[in-house]
Write a protein that holds these residues in place. Structure first.
Motif: not given
Ligand code: NAP
Ligand code: MG
Length: 521
Positions: A55-82
């Motif tokens: 993910t980036k800082d739009p003022a500089t283009g600098a990377e702020l860090g790496i973000v893990c993105l969910a997929g369908p399996a994580e959506v299922d897991q999150a709905v179950r847990v919630a």
């Protein structure tokens, strides 16, 4: 990282060091911003998801860090847990205990104001003062909605016909799991409005932040756990809209989707949730009129009308982007507006005197620039701004100077379509009815501004303009107690006020047949 994907190629020490250059040495950044990666938040767990993206800082283009993105399996897991957190824990707590926990959450968010504001400015680009304001707004919404936890109740209903012997009442019960899909333009406040209404109603939440701005929502999720909210009550799933957002909208375990974003994606969500007849709140786009009558103090109103559209680089859903000014003051108003617009300082949101920060991405900047070019091509007169500005040192930042267009015909694209950038179109009107007609000449219906000292005119125009939020002698005035939502292509439902809490509840009617009073017991 144990067992997760390899991130070593995704971010270089050099690019992360550039984040530190912005105002503070890297080691002074909050620990959250020094993390190599930001994982999903499901219950108390931090899964890595199925894809990694910087993910980036739009003022500089600098990377702020790496973000893990969910997929369908994580959506299922999150709905179950919630869902489990809802049925087993959160909905079973006494309302006063839920209230106490939400208030603790508010205290914790408030105590982290500086950290959250910095995260928001770096990830979204908005000036730091605006980011601090967003945190304040988030805290206010949490406290307001905490109060509803103990005050949600139904009503008793008397029979309407003679001879009907029953006692009837309604119950208001939390719907279950709320999916909160949030855009990038106000990531923190946008997420918290939805989280707080859901929590106040007794629901659990899955937040899907925008891919461009996932950081503040992840931090809000962590703070919920720190404040003692049971795991699974607030979950955060960064991921692509077409994957995670779509899966949430289709999921049978999600009771309600609260969506804020573009009208086109909102229409897709209606389709995605149709099979399960899912409950929706849709906060969509806008092209809001801001109407100035000629009895006002021009000098005083010009900056307010300018801020109604240029705030957050015009990346605000309620932007007063169609400015209608009555003939008697039009010339003076226009001259002052151009002068004021020229005085605005465009730059990095961390710099002390920045008025207008960057636009969110290169792609979006291109889109806004195309709208401006099209306006000029169509024959509207560009009086100031509309230029792309590059910072020599940090050429990846993306900025556009605030722009004022005049003499646009109502049918031109620049006067009809949402630009979502720092662009206003100003037009002249003659009479009250003329103003109403022009204001309503749009498929959207999100907000409108009215500036006049004449109360009769103000109330008449407020009643006649078709929009969900009308501001008289102010613009963008919010309060957690005020319902906020659109009409027409701007969507439906409320995302704040008591109405937003009620929209996270089901209405149930209970009818108890009574025996006649003289019947034997
Ligand atoms: P957007 O493209 O509609 O995205 C909004 C959110 O929806 C993002 O989290 C996005 O995820 C997700 N999404 C994208 N495709 C999806 C799909 N097929 N199914 C489910 N979710 C999906 O809007 P944006 O460009 O980010 O935001 C700007 C728009 O939001 C403007 O039109 C603005 O007016 C509107 N807005 C409205 C309000 C309001 O209160 N009415 C407030 C703020 C903004 P990814 O980004 O990760 O793909
Ligand atoms: Mg970002």
């Amino acid at each position: 990282m144990i067992g997760g994907p390899d991130i070593s190629g995704l971010t270089s020490p050099e690019s992360r060091l550039r984040v530190g250059e912005l105002g503070a040495p890297l080691e002074d950044l909050p620990p959250f911003l020094r993390r190599a990666e930001h994982r999903l938040l499901i219950g108390g767990e931090r899964p890595v998801g199925h894809e990694l993206r910087p993910t980036k800082d739009p003022a500089t283009g600098a990377e702020l860090g790496i973000v893990c993105l969910a997929g369908p399996a994580e959506v299922d897991q999150a709905v179950r847990v919630a869902r489990r957190a809802f049925t087993d824990v959160w909905s079973r707590l006494a309302p006063a205990d839920r209230e106490r926990l939400i208030l603790r959450y508010a205290d914790s968010v408030e105590a982290h104001t500086e950290e959250l504001a910095l995260i928001e400015t770096l990830d979204n680009g908005m000036p730091l003062a605006a980011a601090r304001g967003s945190v304040g707004r988030a805290v206010a919404h949490l406290r307001y909605n905490a109060g509803w936890a103990t005050k949600i109740s139904g009503e008793t209903i008397a029979p309407s016909k003679p001879g009907r012997e029953f006692f009837a009442y309604t119950l208001r019960q939390p719907v279950g799991v709320v999916a909160a899909i949030v855009p990038w333009n106000s990531p923190l406040a946008g997420a918290m409005l939805k989280i707080s209404a859901a929590l106040g109603a007794g629901c659990t939440v899955i937040v899907k932040p925008a891919t461009e701005t996932p950081l503040s929502a992840l931090r809000l999720g962590e703070l919920a756990l720190d404040a003692g909210l049971p795991p699974g009550v607030v979950n955060v799933l960064p991921g692509e809209g077409a994957v995670v957002g779509q899966a949430l909208a289709e999921h049978s375990g999600v009771a309600k989707v609260s969506f804020t974003g573009s009208t086109a994606v909102g229409q897709g969500i209606i389709h995605a949730s149709a099979n399960r007849i899912g409950r929706l709140t849709l906060e969509l786009g806008g092209k809001s009129p801001d109407v100035v009558f000629d009895d006002v103090d021009v000098e005083k109103i010009v900056p307010q009308a300018a801020w109604a559209v240029f705030r957050n680089s015009g990346q605000i859903c309620v932007a007063g982007s169609r400015l209608y000014v009555q003939a008697g003051i039009y010339d003076e108003f226009l001259e002052r507006l151009v002068k004021f617009t020229r005085s605005l300082k465009v730059g990095n949101g961390l710099a002390q005197h920045t008025d207008v920060g960057p636009l969110i991405t290169e792609h979006h900047t291109e889109r806004v620039a195309n709208h401006i070019a099209r306006g000029v091509e169509d024959g509207a007169r560009l009086l100031v701004g509309g230029e792309r500005v590059k910072d020599e040192q940090r050429p990846s930042g993306q900025f556009i100077t605030p722009a004022v267009f005049a003499e646009a015909s109502p049918s031109m694209q620049i006067a009809r379509e949402e630009v979502f950038g720092p662009v206003v179109v100003i037009s002249r009107f003659e009479t009250v009815e003329d103003a109403i007609e022009r204001a309503n000449d749009t498929n959207y219906g999100l907000a409108a501004g009215i500036w006049t000292e004449n109360v009769s005119v103000a109330h008449h125009v407020a009643a006649c303009v078709d929009a969900g939020m009308i501001w008289v002698n102010c613009y963008g005035e919010y309060d957690p107690a005020l319902p906020f939502g659109g009409h027409k292509l701007s969507g439906y439902g409320a995302k704040s006020g008591h109405a937003a809490v009620l929209e996270c509840t089901d209405l149930k009617t209970v009818v108890v047949k009574l025996a006649p009073p003289d019947a034997p017991l």
